[in-house]
Design an enzyme around this catalytic site. Structure first.
Site: not given
Length: 274
Positions: A193-195, A199
């Site tokens: 979701g926030d790749c 991250n």
């Protein structure tokens, strides 16, 4: 950044174990990042909220890490403990990214997505970069993406003065056409979701996922995020992902659609330059 209580004492109260050493190594959004060694020898990474941090979303992050880890696909740090102001996870010793590690990460990411989710969304309130993230359950990705991702962040940016009403109307026009832009229907995937590339940590010949905004989503979202700020060996990640689980025709043309939400997040955080 607010100094707050001694970080070592915070960790001892949370974990019930003595902390040998605790050093602040960075931080953002009012949250200190620490590296600590516990009395049993474990090295851990801790996030500790200061007095003005608001809701840092540690519960969402911890639940997301455990949910991603349950797929036994792409590795994630172990969650050691958390409360409303502190999150403690296992330390991941990093190394430079390598081609073989990127190829394995592509296959791991495909396996993670294939683990699936019950619905689009998640059974916990979401947070991304300290901002609330809608996770209401949905069964159609295009409508869910418009309602839970695009429109709320466009309106938030407008309220902050970073987007004009005309800008918001552009986003609303995308939402109106989302059915024709979204491509073939897909079942909910288990996504980070926030790749973005920051991250993904490289360790032990694999790509490790950290700082998730995990939810049931569209698998192309994670891949578009990797492209947004340039993941190392991205061509090999994508190629090995495709070998494991081919993407639907036209996925490249849909990358900007999937990047629209993270760009709106950046507008909310940092202004109209994005």
């Amino acid at each position: 950044m607010t100094a707050g209580p001694d970080p070592g004492l915070r960790l001892e109260r949370l974990l019930g174990i003595q902390v040998r050493d605790c050093q602040v190594i960075g931080g953002q959004f009012g949250v200190r990042h620490c590296r600590a060694t516990l009395a049993d020898g474990r090295a851990v990474f801790a996030k500790i909220a200061g007095g003005r941090a608001g809701d840092p979303g540690f519960g969402a992050e911890a639940r997301g890490l455990r949910w991603l880890g349950a797929a036994e696909a792409a590795p994630v740090p172990g969650v050691i403990g958390w409360d409303e102001g502190t999150l403690v996870i296992s330390w991941v010793a990093t190394q430079a990214p390598e081609r073989q590690a990127a190829e394995r990460f592509g296959r791991d990411l495909a396996r993670l997505h294939a683990a699936g989710a019950q619905d689009f969304g998640a059974p916990w309130p979401g947070v991304i970069a300290g901002l609330p993230l809608g996770n209401e359950a949905g069964n159609s990705w295009p409508e869910w993406f418009a309602a839970e991702r695009l429109l709320p962040f466009a309106r938030r940016a407008c309220d902050a003065g970073s987007l004009t009403s005309a800008d918001v109307r552009v986003i609303e026009s995308v939402a109106d056409r989302i059915g024709e832009l979204a491509g073939p229907a897909e079942q909910p995937s288990r996504i980070h979701g926030d790749c973005w590339s920051g991250n993904v940590l490289w360790s032990g010949g694999r790509g490790w996922l950290i700082d998730p905004a995990a939810h049931g989503g569209h698998r192309e979202t994670d891949l578009a995020m990797l492209a947004l700020f340039g993941a190392p060996f991205l061509d090999r990640i994508i190629a090995c992902y495709q070998e494991a689980t081919p993407l639907a025709e036209g996925w490249r043309e849909r990358v900007p659609l999937h990047q629209l939400h993270p760009l709106l997040v950046h507008v909310c955080l940092f202004g109209a330059g994005y």
